[in-house]
Design an enzyme around this catalytic site. Structure first.
Site: not given
Ligand SMILES: Cc1cc2nc3c(=O)[nH]c(=O)nc-3n(C[C@H](O)[C@H](O)[C@H](O)COP(=O)(O)OP(=O)(O)OC[C@H]3O[C@@H](n4cnc5c(N)ncnc54)[C@H](O)[C@@H]3O)c2cc1C
Length: 301
Positions: A175, A224, A294
């Site tokens: 992660r 998580s 996380e």
């Molecule tokens: C119901 C649920 C289930 C989930 N299950 C999992 C799972 O099984 N496994 C898992 O790993 N995660 C899981 N997650 C967590 C989440 O979905 C992941 O971490 C996901 O990859 C985050 O993507 P996001 O676009 O929403 O990023 P955000 O939450 O918007 O951002 C996360 C980080 O990435 C940075 N960021 C985003 N895009 C960019 C970019 N283009 N350039 C630079 N920085 C950037 C942001 O600044 C921030 O620091 C879950 C979440 C939920 C709500």
């Protein structure tokens, strides 16, 4: 600050929202206002925004789909960039390679791989968020992580330079990735392999069913909250510490998955932060293990 930013960004023509409630952009449905949320549509827009922020020393935050964020109640000062309006293209660029824009949904990429009979992305089915967020977080499950399929990632550095970084130079770990702070992920090449669409679909269906049976998917959450310590599960430790269902205001340790905190409706970031502190303290006192978040906690009190 919004008024000052209106003048500074007057000449940038892409979509802009001043004083925008960030709760609308976060799966937790929590978070104060951003001074400016801006949606560049191409690398020229993005570079111009980065230049302005650098020259005027305006703080900058890159938003994905907000599924791994706890945005504090005071909101985010400065500029929040969303790649949601541009940067969404997904295309086949070689026999078994897909190039995906950072603003595309990870599930759109998963479906694209399936439609093209490419295997290797099954692990990601059901993980919400954008391709960019998945790369930054090295999103995954015990079935695989982004680092297993990424060949290279194209970024824009905070001074507007576009660079391609090879997988081995990204510093992926559990992660975590080591992209230079302030860099914006633009797109990634992922390497898959030819597969049988029926088998790929079958695997995905079973992973989705498993997720539905274990995660509170109809509640507001950010997934998580804590990383799993080595050889254990954060959820198991939280349950052992007697915290299943424990709440602060409308923030609750999920009964269904104890590593999820859910927002029952009106939780504030303050409630979630208090609950996180209680969980960490009780797990440490009772079991002697320090949990590490996380989720990314951003913004102002
Ligand atoms: C119901 C649920 C289930 C989930 N299950 C999992 C799972 O099984 N496994 C898992 O790993 N995660 C899981 N997650 C967590 C989440 O979905 C992941 O971490 C996901 O990859 C985050 O993507 P996001 O676009 O929403 O990023 P955000 O939450 O918007 O951002 C996360 C980080 O990435 C940075 N960021 C985003 N895009 C960019 C970019 N283009 N350039 C630079 N920085 C950037 C942001 O600044 C921030 O620091 C879950 C979440 C939920 C709500």
């Amino acid at each position: 600050m919004s008024n000052e930013l209106k003048a500074v960004f007057e000449d940038i023509s892409c979509k802009k929202k001043f004083n925008e409630p960030m709760r609308n952009y976060a799966s937790f449905r929590i978070g104060g206002n951003a001074d400016l949320l801006i949606f560049p549509e191409d690398t020229d827009d993005l570079r111009n925004i980065l230049y302005i922020c650098r020259d005027k020393k305006i703080p900058l935050f890159i938003l994905g789909f907000g599924t791994n964020l706890l945005i504090k109640d005071g909101g985010i000062r400065g500029v929040v960039i969303s790649l949601n309006k541009g940067f969404r293209e997904i295309r086949i660029t070689d026999d078994e390679m897909i190039t995906a824009g950072a603003g595309a949904g990870l599930q759109t990429l998963v479906s694209f791989a399936l439609k093209n009979g490419l295997s290797g992305m099954e692990f990601a089915v059901g993980i919400p968020g954008s391709v960019g967020g998945a790369l930054i977080m090295n999103a995954g499950t015990r079935d695989g992580e982004m680092k297993d399929i990424v060949k290279s990632v194209k970024i824009m550095t905070d001074d507007g330079e576009v660079k391609v970084i090879k997988r081995e130079d990204i510093g992926f770990s559990y992660r975590h990735s080591d992209f230079q702070s302030g860099s914006v992920v633009l797109e990634a090449d992922v390497i898959l392999r030819r597969g049988n669409s029926r088998d790929i679909k079958k695997k995905m269906k079973s992973l989705i069913a498993d997720r539905k049976s274990k995660q509170p998917l109809s509640s507001y959450s950010a997934g998580s909250v804590f990383k799993n310590p080595s050889n254990d599960f954060a959820g198991r430790l939280i349950e052992s510490a007697g915290l299943k269902g424990f709440s602060v205001g409308d923030a609750v340790v999920s009964e269904m998955h104890t590593n999820f905190i859910v927002n029952r409706g009106n939780a504030t970031a303050g409630d979630v932060l208090k609950l996180i502190e209680i969980v960490k303290e009780r797990v440490f006192t009772k079991i002697g293990i320090s949990l590490e978040e996380e989720i990314k906690i951003v913004g102002e009190e």
